[in-house]
Write an enzyme that holds these catalytic residues in place. Structure first.
Site, short mmCIF file in Angstrom:
data_model
loop_
_atom_site.label_atom_id
_atom_site.label_comp_id
_atom_site.label_asym_id
_atom_site.label_seq_id
_atom_site.Cartn_x
_atom_site.Cartn_y
_atom_site.Cartn_z
N HIS A 119 -37.05 -47.57 37.31
CA HIS A 119 -37.36 -48.20 38.59
C HIS A 119 -36.30 -49.26 38.93
O HIS A 119 -35.89 -49.38 40.09
CB HIS A 119 -38.75 -48.84 38.51
CG HIS A 119 -39.18 -49.48 39.78
ND1 HIS A 119 -39.64 -50.78 39.83
CD2 HIS A 119 -39.21 -49.02 41.06
CE1 HIS A 119 -39.95 -51.09 41.08
NE2 HIS A 119 -39.69 -50.05 41.85
N GLU B 218 -33.31 -47.48 40.26
CA GLU B 218 -33.52 -47.03 41.65
C GLU B 218 -33.15 -48.14 42.63
O GLU B 218 -32.48 -47.90 43.65
CB GLU B 218 -34.98 -46.61 41.84
CG GLU B 218 -35.34 -46.24 43.27
CD GLU B 218 -36.76 -46.62 43.65
OE1 GLU B 218 -36.94 -47.17 44.76
OE2 GLU B 218 -37.67 -46.40 42.84
N HIS B 219 -33.58 -49.36 42.34
CA HIS B 219 -33.26 -50.49 43.23
C HIS B 219 -31.76 -50.73 43.29
O HIS B 219 -31.20 -50.99 44.37
CB HIS B 219 -33.97 -51.75 42.74
CG HIS B 219 -35.38 -51.87 43.23
ND1 HIS B 219 -35.76 -52.79 44.18
CD2 HIS B 219 -36.50 -51.17 42.92
CE1 HIS B 219 -37.04 -52.66 44.43
NE2 HIS B 219 -37.52 -51.69 43.67
#
Length: 271
Positions: free
Chosen positions: A87, A90-91
């Site tokens: 995650h 992803e950012h």
């Protein structure tokens, strides 16, 4: 990206029970159920020489195209110590590339695209919907993100704050806390019992080198599926080299192996 919530599925199941009961007492003259839509009909699958799977489907209802890239990596490939790294990555992939060193969200925005991304247990995905004439530009952006992401300490520091803020917000949500507890109880000693967003302790411990290594290992053609859907001709989409031109140069990491489900007893991602 919000984690999948088991309570939604449980609620749906409970609400579905009386509906099933009602169906059993319908009169014999009740109309037959509508046939299930075959959403895979008309899908053409192509595998490029570098291993990238491409799924293309014509949908002529509107002159728009949806470009989606799914990577076979998510929180199931994590373990305590690195929980939340998919995650976090992803950012960071919205922070620019070597050839486009700008806030990446500005680029699809300039195309008039509807765009976003999400991380889940089994996958990370990026998607844009644009007008037909700009499909090639959307493909170019996703290919660039796959190959040329810039991941440095400064960018990681900024996006770490964003992720930690999201975790703090989730912790104020009773439904999230219940979902997290149910998930952990349902999948003890399994990465599926971890949260997609990760923990504060793990996220604060990520280095740029560690996140960059994750990108280099898993963001490669053989781990990815490109989906293109919209108002175009399938042959034309391939013949125009929209897909091949932008993605055929992507290469797999040396010595890479397909990611496997991790184990919570491990100290890092498996595969």
């Amino acid at each position: 990206m919000k984690p999948i919530r088991l309570t939604v599925a449980v609620t749906a199941a409970l609400l579905g029970a009386p509906l099933l009961l009602a169906q059993t007492v319908q009169p014999a003259s009740a109309p037959a159920a509508f046939p299930l839509l075959k959403t895979t009909a008309g899908v053409r699958q192509t595998v490029l020489s570098n291993g990238l799977t491409v799924l293309i489907k014509e949908v002529r209802g509107a002159p728009v195209v949806s470009v989606q890239v799914f990577y076979k990596i998510g929180s199931r490939n994590e373990a305590p110590g690195v929980n939340g790294i998919a995650h976090q990555l992803e950012h960071l992939l919205f922070k620019g590339t070597k050839s486009r060193p700008v806030q990446f969200g500005r680029l699809p925005g300039a195309l008039g695209a509807d765009f976003n991304a999400f991380t889940s247990y089994d996958q990370t995905a990026y998607h844009e919907t644009v007008e037909r004439g700009k499909a090639g530009a959307a493909l170019a952006l996703e290919a660039d993100r796959m190959v040329n992401a810039q991941i440095g300490e400064g960018k990681l520091t900024g996006e770490r704050r964003v992720v930690l803020s999201k975790i703090e917000g989730n912790e104020n949500d009773p439904q999230y806390r219940l979902s997290r507890a149910v998930q952990a109880a349902a999948f003890p000693n399994s990465p599926y019992g971890l949260t997609v967003g990760g923990t504060k302790k793990d996220i604060e411990g990520f280095s740029a080198d560690r996140v960059r290594a994750n990108h280099q290992k898993y963001y490669s053609p053989e781990y990815a599926t490109l989906v293109v859907v919209g108002g175009f001709g399938t042959d034309a989409m391939l013949a125009e080299a929209d897909v091949v031109l932008h993605f055929s140069h992507a290469r797999n990491s040396p010595g890479h192996t397909r990611p496997a489900v991790g184990s919570t007893s491990s100290g890092g991602p498996r595969g």
